[in-house]
Design an enzyme around this catalytic site. Structure first.
Site: not given
Ligand code: 13P
Length: 258
Positions: A15, A17, A101, A103, A173, A179, A219
């Site tokens: 992803n 982003k 997601h 976010e 997640e 992150g 992560s």
């Molecule tokens: P990270 O791998 O940067 O922690 O992000 C995970 C994520 O949100 C994948 O959709």
């Protein structure tokens, strides 16, 4: 405790982003597509920003890489400035969409009802759905992880038929792991994946639950993916930061093959 069904093929999805540009995308797609030749034991997917979808799709032609959108509107069409519909995604040949997601839920305030409508309209359009779910740190500390995951799952999948379940992949997640560099331990992830699969079995049936892929996200890196993937109910990873460069993404794909 463990899943009797080992037929779920692992999926490693990136992803991106709101990251990368044309040049870095070309390099990344080129390096990943040549790096996975002969490594067919794992499915690979990219979720680029909307504007790059057509060229990523073109660049992935002739490879086994699946290309999906990071989001889609819950509306079919009309006066919704800035939104992208599932039929537009379908129109340009995008087979898959990420929905829910964290976010989208927590930064953009998407509600359970909106996510439910997005899942429904995406399935109706014939798309595959990667539905994300997971608890915040506060919810975990309050002992509400299972309740939150159950609510997110059951509301999003309300009205989904058993046949359409075959087009759904789940991604657990935990928000506190996204992150942050704080990955869930294999034990923490195992407990939630097992729970989520049980919820699926209750909503549909055991065979539906056993054949649905449940990815872990938060992560994921080359040095933790093999331990995570050794958990029977973890069927792959949704990778953010480490999916942005071939040198960090390819070793994750490799690590997922065990
Ligand atoms: P990270 O791998 O940067 O922690 O992000 C995970 C994520 O949100 C994948 O959709």
């Amino acid at each position: 405790m463990t899943s009797p069904n080992n037929s779920r093929k692992p999926l490693i999805a990136g992803n991106w982003k709101m990251n990368l540009d044309r040049k870095s995308i070309q390099e990344l797609v080129g390096a990943v597509s040549s790096g996975i030749v002969g490594r067919g034991a794992v499915d690979v997917a990219f979720f680029p920003p909307y504007v790059y979808l057509p060229e990523v799709l073109r660049a992935c032609e002739g490879t086994n890489i699946l290309v999906g959108s990071q989001n889609a509107s819950e509306q079919a069409s009309g006066a919704f400035t800035g939104e992208i519909s599932v039929s537009m995604l379908k129109d340009i040949g995008i087979p898959s969409v990420l929905i829910g997601h964290s976010e989208r839920r927590h930064v953009y305030g998407e509600t359970l009802e909106q996510i439910h409508r997005k899942v429904a309209i995406a399935l109706e359009a014939g798309l595959q759905v990667v539905l994300c779910l997971g608890e915040t740190l506060q919810e975990r500390e309050d002992g509400r992880t299972e309740a939150v995951c159950r609510e997110q799952l059951s509301t999003a999948l309300e009205g989904v038929s058993r046949v359409d379940l075959t087009r759904i992949t789940l991604a657990y997640e935990p928000v506190w792991a996204i992150g942050t560099g704080v990955v869930a331990t294999p034990e923490q992830a195992a407990a939630v994946h097992l729970y989520v699969r049980g919820v699926l079995a209750g909503l549909f049936d055991d065979s539906g639950a056993q054949s649905t892929r449940i990815l872990y996200g938060g992560s994921v890196k080359a040095d933790n993916v093999t331990d995570l993937m050794s958990v029977p109910d973890i069927d792959g990873a949704l990778v953010g930061g480490a999916s942005l460069a071939a040198k960090s993404f390819l070793p994750i794909i490799e690590g997922a093959q065990g």
